[in-house]
Scaffold this motif. Structure first.
Motif, short mmCIF file in Angstrom:
data_model
loop_
_atom_site.label_atom_id
_atom_site.label_comp_id
_atom_site.label_asym_id
_atom_site.label_seq_id
_atom_site.Cartn_x
_atom_site.Cartn_y
_atom_site.Cartn_z
N ILE A 76 6.80 12.30 7.45
CA ILE A 76 7.49 11.69 6.30
C ILE A 76 8.95 12.13 6.21
O ILE A 76 9.75 11.51 5.52
N LEU A 77 9.32 13.20 6.93
CA LEU A 77 10.69 13.69 6.88
C LEU A 77 11.43 13.36 8.17
O LEU A 77 10.92 13.59 9.27
N ALA A 78 12.63 12.84 8.01
CA ALA A 78 13.48 12.58 9.17
C ALA A 78 14.29 13.82 9.52
O ALA A 78 14.53 14.10 10.70
N ARG A 79 14.72 14.58 8.49
CA ARG A 79 15.53 15.77 8.73
C ARG A 79 15.25 16.83 7.67
O ARG A 79 15.03 16.50 6.49
N VAL A 80 15.29 18.09 8.09
CA VAL A 80 15.31 19.23 7.18
C VAL A 80 16.50 20.08 7.60
O VAL A 80 16.56 20.56 8.73
N GLU A 81 17.47 20.24 6.73
CA GLU A 81 18.70 20.95 7.07
C GLU A 81 18.95 22.09 6.09
O GLU A 81 18.60 22.00 4.91
N PHE A 96 8.14 6.85 6.06
CA PHE A 96 7.70 7.24 4.73
C PHE A 96 7.98 6.13 3.72
O PHE A 96 7.11 5.77 2.91
N TYR A 97 9.19 5.58 3.78
CA TYR A 97 9.57 4.54 2.83
C TYR A 97 8.69 3.30 2.98
O TYR A 97 8.27 2.69 1.99
N TYR A 98 8.41 2.91 4.20
CA TYR A 98 7.59 1.71 4.42
C TYR A 98 6.18 1.92 3.86
O TYR A 98 5.61 1.02 3.22
N ALA A 99 5.62 3.10 4.10
CA ALA A 99 4.26 3.37 3.60
C ALA A 99 4.22 3.38 2.08
O ALA A 99 3.30 2.82 1.46
N ARG A 100 5.24 3.97 1.46
CA ARG A 100 5.27 4.01 0.00
C ARG A 100 5.50 2.61 -0.57
O ARG A 100 4.97 2.28 -1.63
N LEU A 101 6.29 1.78 0.09
CA LEU A 101 6.52 0.42 -0.38
C LEU A 101 5.22 -0.38 -0.38
O LEU A 101 4.95 -1.14 -1.31
N LYS A 102 4.42 -0.21 0.67
CA LYS A 102 3.13 -0.91 0.71
C LYS A 102 2.20 -0.41 -0.40
O LYS A 102 1.45 -1.19 -0.99
N GLU A 103 2.26 0.89 -0.69
CA GLU A 103 1.47 1.42 -1.80
C GLU A 103 1.94 0.81 -3.12
O GLU A 103 1.14 0.42 -3.96
N LEU A 104 3.24 0.74 -3.29
CA LEU A 104 3.81 0.17 -4.50
C LEU A 104 3.37 -1.28 -4.69
O LEU A 104 3.09 -1.73 -5.80
N ASP A 105 3.29 -2.01 -3.59
CA ASP A 105 2.93 -3.42 -3.65
C ASP A 105 1.52 -3.61 -4.20
O ASP A 105 1.23 -4.66 -4.79
N THR A 106 0.65 -2.63 -4.02
CA THR A 106 -0.73 -2.76 -4.50
C THR A 106 -0.89 -2.29 -5.94
O THR A 106 -1.91 -2.56 -6.57
N ALA A 464 15.66 -2.34 8.34
CA ALA A 464 16.40 -1.22 8.92
C ALA A 464 17.81 -1.07 8.35
O ALA A 464 18.49 -0.08 8.65
N GLU A 465 18.25 -2.03 7.54
CA GLU A 465 19.59 -1.93 6.97
C GLU A 465 19.65 -0.79 5.94
O GLU A 465 18.67 -0.56 5.21
N PRO A 466 20.78 -0.09 5.86
CA PRO A 466 20.90 1.00 4.86
C PRO A 466 20.62 0.52 3.44
O PRO A 466 20.00 1.24 2.65
N GLU A 467 21.07 -0.72 3.12
CA GLU A 467 20.82 -1.25 1.77
C GLU A 467 19.33 -1.41 1.50
O GLU A 467 18.86 -1.20 0.38
N GLU A 468 18.59 -1.80 2.53
CA GLU A 468 17.15 -2.02 2.36
C GLU A 468 16.42 -0.70 2.10
O GLU A 468 15.58 -0.61 1.20
N LEU A 469 16.76 0.31 2.88
CA LEU A 469 16.16 1.62 2.65
C LEU A 469 16.58 2.19 1.29
O LEU A 469 15.80 2.84 0.61
N GLY A 470 17.82 1.90 0.91
CA GLY A 470 18.29 2.35 -0.41
C GLY A 470 17.53 1.69 -1.55
O GLY A 470 17.20 2.35 -2.55
N LYS A 473 14.07 3.23 -1.75
CA LYS A 473 14.18 4.54 -2.40
C LYS A 473 14.31 4.37 -3.91
O LYS A 473 13.66 5.10 -4.69
N ARG A 474 15.12 3.41 -4.34
CA ARG A 474 15.29 3.17 -5.77
C ARG A 474 13.98 2.72 -6.40
O ARG A 474 13.61 3.16 -7.51
N LEU A 475 13.24 1.85 -5.74
CA LEU A 475 11.96 1.39 -6.27
C LEU A 475 11.00 2.55 -6.48
O LEU A 475 10.27 2.60 -7.48
N LEU A 476 11.01 3.49 -5.54
CA LEU A 476 10.09 4.61 -5.62
C LEU A 476 10.47 5.58 -6.73
O LEU A 476 9.66 6.45 -7.10
#
Length: 557
Positions: A76-81, A96-106, A464-470, A473-476
């Motif tokens: 679920i994590l792309a980076r830990v810094e 992670f975002y895709y999985a959560r979006l599908k959960e949100l859809d249900t 894959a667009e930054p706006e789409e991932l953004g 993230k906002r939906l979540l």
């Protein structure tokens, strides 16, 4: 998002604590917040810095140990810094975002139900029935109503109540004012009562009385006539208030009359209980409450020297009555002028043996009405103020409700009537509603082109667009926003969230096509927009604002 990361991080901390390097069972509290700059990731924690003081280790060394023990088996994590002196920055993966979006859809409710059926009463819009509600009352009412909606959605059992201040001198002045206008209707020239109510609505009530009873009260004694008009005027104006609230989308479960509260002995019972606890004393013919024992700057009278009860006495009795009705929590939404009254009332509850923390008060600041930037001070019918009904009639209930939520409750609010009527992106409520309607239009187009079939097998990797991932993230963040709104009693957070989500959607739509030549990409983008529309609709419903499917297109976007 926080809950997923909290789980991973908690396990990493426990593993770190058990390791050879950091032997301790004293685990630190876990704080996760979005970093101030987006490039630092999605969430950040200062846990290493906090824990390092206890462990007497360098913060970066503690951060490195925690990071090493994060077991992200699901990816679920792309980076830990590790940044600066030892901050941990986390960036979630697209997976992670895709999985959560599908959960949100249900999900249907979209709101975390954590209330557990606890009984909560929300007191709102409690104004003296001596005139119509003004815009300040309207802001108090909508904040209370939206809080009740949020609490209800979160699983609390809610009752909305209006406390009718129908006892005391202001009601006497109302009776005198209506009686004076009543006599004027029969051609008498009279001196209007000093400090009477001058609004046109008083003339309207007097005219209704004349039409119904004729000159009956001209022959009655002034005392009898004023008593009648006091009773009739209070009841009639309360009817108007109820109608104004209903037109504003607010219904109440109960009304409690101060006069009836006194009549059934609730105040006397409360005074007797306070006296039995040694909290009252007599001085100069009055009965006083020892409020200085609870931090007040002076003791407060509950019974005046002439035997008349003070409002404070009634208010203590009223809140005792509410608690005796079995509410675990009382939430009062009041005007900011009651600021000094809150600790005094809590002192009264403490003196009666109740936990004062069961009472929470939301204070609401004033509203400044403007028209194109110029102040609007006078209403057409009220005489001294602009009524709520006038505002709702001019701009509509949706705009009025949303605008009243455009600032934190304890901040002054400038309400521009002309802006509230604009059908453009300058108007916040139109901007949010148009996001919902615009998505409906997109789905109409997709249906016409045969591209509207969506199922759970949609390939979200195309987003894959930054706006789409953004946007995902906002939906979540919606559920967390609602939870925080309930916990902090700050309904404006939902309005702010909707504006941010609508802004991200509009910018995305203006840059990228949703319906494309690539069926899989189109399906993924429609899937995303379906959830944007769902969250916008749910958010608006919590605010009591409609989510239209069609609107005028003059958005300026």
């Amino acid at each position: 998002m926080k809950s997923h990361l909290e789980y991973l991080l908690s396990r990493a901390i426990e593993k770190t604590a058990k390791g050879e390097e950091l032997e301790t069972t004293d685990l630190p509290p876990l704080f996760l917040e979005p970093p101030k700059q987006k490039e630092f990731g999605d969430l950040a924690s200062n846990i290493a810095l906090v824990w390092a003081k206890q462990l007497r280790r360098p913060p970066r060394a503690v951060a490195e140990a925690i990071a090493k023990n994060i077991e992200d088996t699901e990816g679920i994590l792309a980076r830990v810094e590790i940044a600066g002196p030892g901050f941990l920055n986390f960036t979630f993966s697209p997976k992670f975002y895709y999985a959560r979006l599908k959960e949100l859809d249900t999900e249907r409710e979209l709101v975390p139900r954590f209330g557990g059926g606890e009984k909560v009463q929300v007191e709102l819009a409690s104004a003296n029935p001596t005139g119509p509600l003004h815009v300040g009352h309207g802001r108090v009412a909508v904040i209370g109503d939206v809080l009740a909606r949020l609490l209800d959605a979160a699983g609390f059992v809610i009752e909305r109540e209006y406390y009718v201040n129908d006892a005391g001198n202001q009601m006497e002045k109302l009776g005198q004012s209506i009686y004076a206008r009543y006599r004027e209707l029969f051609g008498e020239k009279i001196d209007f009562p000093e400090d009477g109510y001058p609004g046109e609505y008083v003339k309207d009530v007097a005219a209704e009385a004349k039409q119904r009873w004729g000159d009956k009260y001209l022959s009655a004694s002034q005392e009898q006539a004023v008593a009648f008009f006091r009773q009739y005027g209070g009841e009639r104006l309360l009817e108007i208030i109820r109608a104004d609230l209903a037109a504003f989308g607010i219904s109440l479960d109960s009304f409690v009359s101060e006069k009836e509260l006194r009549a059934r002995g609730a105040v006397e019972q409360t005074l007797a209980q306070l006296a039995a606890r040694g909290m009252l004393y007599d001085l100069d013919g009055a009965r006083w409450f020892k409020s200085t024992a609870f931090g007040d700057d002076k003791d407060r009278p509950l019974v005046k020297s002439d035997g008349e009860l003070t409002y404070f006495a009634s208010d203590i009795a009223y809140h005792r009555d509410k608690l005796e009705r079995g509410f675990a929590q009382l939430i009062n939404v009041w005007g900011a002028d009651h600021h000094g009254y809150v600790p005094r009332l809590k002192a009264g509850l403490t003196a009666l043996g109740y936990d004062p923390e069961r009472l929470r008060v939301v204070l609401v600041q004033l509203v400044q009405l403007t028209r194109g930037g110029e102040p609007v001070r006078m209403g057409k019918r009220s005489g001294e103020f602009v009524s709520l009904a006038e505002v709702v009639e001019e701009v509509g209930a949706d705009a009025a409700r949303f605008f009243f939520l455009m600032r934190k409750s304890d901040s002054h609010l400038d309400f521009d009537l002309e802006l509230a009527k604009k059908e453009s992106s300058e108007n916040p409520v139109f901007y949010v509603q148009y996001a919902h309607a615009r998505i409906a239009s997109i789905f109409e187009q997709a249906h016409d082109k045969g591209a509207a079939t969506l199922d759970r097998g949609v390939m979200l990797g195309h987003l894959a667009e930054p706006e789409e991932l953004g946007i995902i993230k906002r939906l979540l963040q919606f559920a967390e926003t609602v939870r925080d709104s309930v916990t902090e009693l700050e309904p404006h957070r939902v309005a702010f969230y909707l504006l941010e989500l609508a802004g991200e959607f509009h910018r995305y739509y203006n840059r990228l096509r949703v319906i494309t030549d690539d069926p899989e990409l189109t399906a993924a983008r429609l899937f995303l927009l379906r959830n944007v529309q769902k969250v916008v609709a749910r958010g608006l419903s919590l605010l009591g604002v409609s989510a239209p499917l069609k609107m005028a297109a003059r958005t300026g976007n």
